[in-house]
Design an enzyme around this catalytic site. Structure first.
Site, PDB file in Angstrom:
ATOM      1  N   GLY A 103       0.803  -1.225   0.000  1.00 37.95           N
ATOM      2  CA  GLY A 103       0.000   0.000   0.000  1.00 37.95           C
ATOM      3  C   GLY A 103       0.830   1.266   0.000  1.00 37.95           C
ATOM      4  N   HIS A 132       4.263   1.859  -8.204  1.00 34.38           N
ATOM      5  CA  HIS A 132       3.274   0.772  -8.135  1.00 34.38           C
ATOM      6  C   HIS A 132       2.380   0.781  -9.375  1.00 34.38           C
ATOM      7  CE1 HIS A 132       3.988   1.298  -3.657  1.00 34.38           C
ATOM      8  NE2 HIS A 132       4.182   0.003  -3.808  1.00 34.38           N
ATOM      9  N   GLY A 175       8.697  -4.944  -8.512  1.00 34.72           N
ATOM     10  CA  GLY A 175       9.612  -3.890  -8.950  1.00 34.72           C
ATOM     11  C   GLY A 175      11.069  -4.306  -8.779  1.00 34.72           C
ATOM     12  N   ASN A 176      11.910  -3.836  -9.714  1.00 35.46           N
ATOM     13  CA  ASN A 176      13.351  -4.137  -9.633  1.00 35.46           C
ATOM     14  C   ASN A 176      14.062  -3.348  -8.541  1.00 35.46           C
ATOM     15  OD1 ASN A 176      13.679  -6.072 -11.590  1.00 35.46           O
ATOM     16  ND2 ASN A 176      13.945  -4.591 -13.241  1.00 35.46           N
ATOM     17  N   SER A 236       7.640   4.002  -0.895  1.00 40.22           N
ATOM     18  CA  SER A 236       6.718   4.492   0.135  1.00 40.22           C
ATOM     19  C   SER A 236       7.498   5.125   1.284  1.00 40.22           C
ATOM     20  CB  SER A 236       5.865   3.339   0.664  1.00 40.22           C
ATOM     21  OG  SER A 236       5.133   2.786  -0.399  1.00 40.22           O
TER      22      SER A 236
END
Ligand code: PAF
Length: 283
Positions: free
Chosen positions: A31, A37, A149-150, A188
């Protein structure tokens, strides 16, 4: 977009999609969603007919002294962003739904070797928590493919190895790091940074680029490059975690002949622990 909080409801909805032979693409997240994202969601849209995202701040991957309590929880904003990016289903379970007997009595998945180095050395137990929750999520969603994600390069390797070792049918797809204009990798945890720290944070990517240039120019003293890089980061205001040049395929110290390298950095800035990486192809 439909949001489900229980495993049973999500399973029922996805069963009818599967009966129509739909290919399910899955984006697991914790989240507090950002553009990085959304790149994963867009990739999922290309890879499948039905896009499922999950939001679960997984307590099992945080140790006692980490940021589990203050990790940002922004479900309403995340739902709006996912719906605008044509996500079909959101699974947002509670900790009780995921770990009804508590996380301590939970069966664990450990990808041996890879889990104890780099971020695994700084965050003991972290990758067991990641591998366990991703396995559970795969069993719940039963996706055809899953997108990661990388930026979390080691996490992606752990999940690829786990999927291979457990004969999983889920295709694992990695997506390039999304960066702000400054070069800072989207995360995040960037939300923990003050305006002053945000101005310093892109130094981590600049230092990775500097190290890459050194290697490409023929400097093979990797230990010296890493030590100089650490000093650059400290001079900018970071505290050390690690800065390492490793082989892409196993994340171990590369032999002299190795041509596929990855430079990985983790460093503390204020309340945030930032990670980033860059690959180098010497072939
Ligand atoms: O990368 C993340 O957001 C998390 O580690 C993941 C893969 C969703 C597992 O909790």
């Amino acid at each position: 977009m439909k949001t489900f909080h229980t495993i049973a409801e999500l399973r029922t909805a996805l069963k009818s999609e599967r009966l129509q032979d739909k290919r399910i693409a899955f984006v697991p997240t914790m989240g507090n969603l950002h553009d990085g994202h959304m790149e994963l969601v867009r990739r999922a849209r290309q890879a499948g007919d039905v896009v499922v995202a999950s939001i679960f701040v997984n307590p099992m991957q945080f140790s006692a002294n980490e940021d589990l309590e203050r990790y940002p929880r922004t479900l309403a904003e995340d739902q709006a962003l996912l719906a605008a990016n044509t996500c079909d289903y959101l699974f947002a379970p509670s900790a009780l739904e995921m770990y009804p007997d508590g996380k301590r009595s939970q069966t664990q998945i450990e990808v041996t070797g890879l889990s104890d180095i780099l971020c695994g050395a700084s965050r003991p137990g972290h990758f067991v928590g990641v591998a366990t929750v991703v396995t559970k999520l795969f069993n719940i969603v039963m996706p055809d493919c899953a997108i990661f994600g990388n930026k979390d390069y080691q996490q992606l390797k752990v999940i690829e190895d786990m999927a291979r070792d457990l004969s999983s049918n889920v295709e694992i797809i990695g997506v390039d790091i999304a960066r702000a204009e400054s070069g800072l990798a989207m995360s995040s945890r960037n939300g923990y940074l003050s305006p002053e720290e945000l101005a310093i944070a892109p130094t981590i990517y600049q230092t990775l680029q500097w190290a890459k240039q050194q290697i490409e120019a023929g400097n093979s003293s990797y230990e010296t490059i890493c030590e100089q890089a650490q000093q650059k980061l400290e001079a900018a205001g970071f505290s050390r975690d690690y800065f390492e040049i490793r082989a892409q395929h196993n994340l171990l110290t590369p032999s002299e002949k190795e041509t596929q390298l990855v430079i990985l950095a983790a460093a503390y800035l204020g309340k945030a622990r930032l990670i980033d990486n860059i690959t180098v192809d010497l072939s």
